[in-house]
Design a protein around this motif. Structure first.
Motif, short mmCIF file in Angstrom:
data_model
loop_
_atom_site.label_atom_id
_atom_site.label_comp_id
_atom_site.label_asym_id
_atom_site.label_seq_id
_atom_site.Cartn_x
_atom_site.Cartn_y
_atom_site.Cartn_z
N UNK A 135 0.86 -1.19 0.00
CA UNK A 135 0.00 0.00 0.00
C UNK A 135 0.89 1.23 0.00
N UNK A 136 0.37 2.32 -0.56
CA UNK A 136 1.18 3.54 -0.69
C UNK A 136 0.32 4.78 -0.59
N UNK A 137 0.96 5.86 -0.18
CA UNK A 137 0.34 7.19 -0.16
C UNK A 137 1.43 8.19 -0.53
N UNK B 163 -1.25 3.50 8.09
CA UNK B 163 -0.96 2.09 7.85
C UNK B 163 -0.68 1.74 6.40
N UNK B 164 0.27 2.48 5.79
CA UNK B 164 0.71 2.12 4.44
C UNK B 164 2.20 1.79 4.46
N UNK C 35 -2.51 -1.93 -8.65
CA UNK C 35 -3.73 -2.70 -8.89
C UNK C 35 -4.96 -1.80 -8.82
N UNK C 36 -5.06 -1.00 -7.74
CA UNK C 36 -6.25 -0.17 -7.61
C UNK C 36 -6.10 0.89 -6.54
N UNK D 109 -2.89 3.93 -2.87
CA UNK D 109 -2.98 2.82 -3.80
C UNK D 109 -2.61 1.51 -3.13
N UNK D 110 -3.02 0.41 -3.77
CA UNK D 110 -2.53 -0.92 -3.40
C UNK D 110 -2.07 -1.60 -4.68
N UNK D 111 -1.23 -2.63 -4.52
CA UNK D 111 -0.75 -3.33 -5.70
C UNK D 111 0.02 -4.58 -5.37
N UNK D 112 0.71 -5.09 -6.38
CA UNK D 112 1.46 -6.34 -6.26
C UNK D 112 2.92 -6.12 -6.62
#
Length: 197
Positions: A66-68, A92-93, A123-124, A163-166
């Motif tokens: 996760x990111x910000x 919590x990122x 991802x989204x 965002x979140x991703x892989x």
């Protein structure tokens, strides 16, 4: 492809299950199933209420990281009238960037490349949740003295939560790293094919 250059200003690791906290660290080791030591590390996860699939189903884990951004955290802090700014570990990122405009709006398929060769794929968008709003309402105060509610965060962070991703390519990711963002664009051959129909 359109590229941007940003900077990774903070990295965080969340070790405990069912705990919204993540702790600052110096680096993260990305493997193809997530960050070593992070509670979100897995190739699969259980669906919760609000997912596209039925709650309790097992699906591919699209939330390995996760990111910000510092810019979006500042915007949310201002909207919430916080007496001290939000930080990435408090929301919590894993990753907090600077210099990437509208980070939360990066298209699915965009790539974040790091000097080690590590690559993360978007991802989204990561929508704000009430549980995080409840946590922040307990630890933050406002400039006006007005008590925060659980929904203040969800309202203020709409479309700017991050965002979140892989993990696309494994490698070490350090606080302070430069990051190259390759913004996903529909390939020309697809656009051309659509236009020729």
């Amino acid at each position: 492809m359109k590229k941007l250059i940003g900077k990774l200003v903070a990295v965080n690791l969340g070790k405990k299950e069912d705990d919204l906290n993540k702790s600052p660290c110096d680096f993260l080791q990305a493997e193809l199933d997530g960050f070593i030591g992070d509670r979100h590390r897995s190739i699969q996860r259980e669906c919760w209420q609000g997912d596209k699939q039925q709650e309790g189903s097992i699906r591919r884990n699209e939330r390995q990281w996760s990111a910000t951004s510092v810019e979006e955290l500042a915007e949310i802090s201002e909207k919430m009238d916080l007496s001290e700014p939000l930080t990435a570990d408090k929301v919590s990122v894993n990753l907090c960037f600077a210099g990437i405009p509208d980070l939360s709006l990066l298209a699915k398929g965009s790539i974040l490349k790091f000097p080690s060769g590590a690559e993360l794929m978007v991802e989204e968008y990561n929508p704000p949740c009430v549980e995080m709003g409840e946590k922040l309402a307990e630890i933050y105060t406002t400039n006006s003295g007005k008590a925060l509610t659980a929904t203040d965060f969800t309202k203020a962070a709409a479309f700017s939560r991050g965002l979140v991703g892989v993990i696309e390519v494994a490698g070490k990711i350090n606080a302070g790293d430069e990051v190259t963002v390759i913004i996903y664009q529909t390939p020309r051959w697809i656009t051309k094919m659509k236009n020729n129909r």
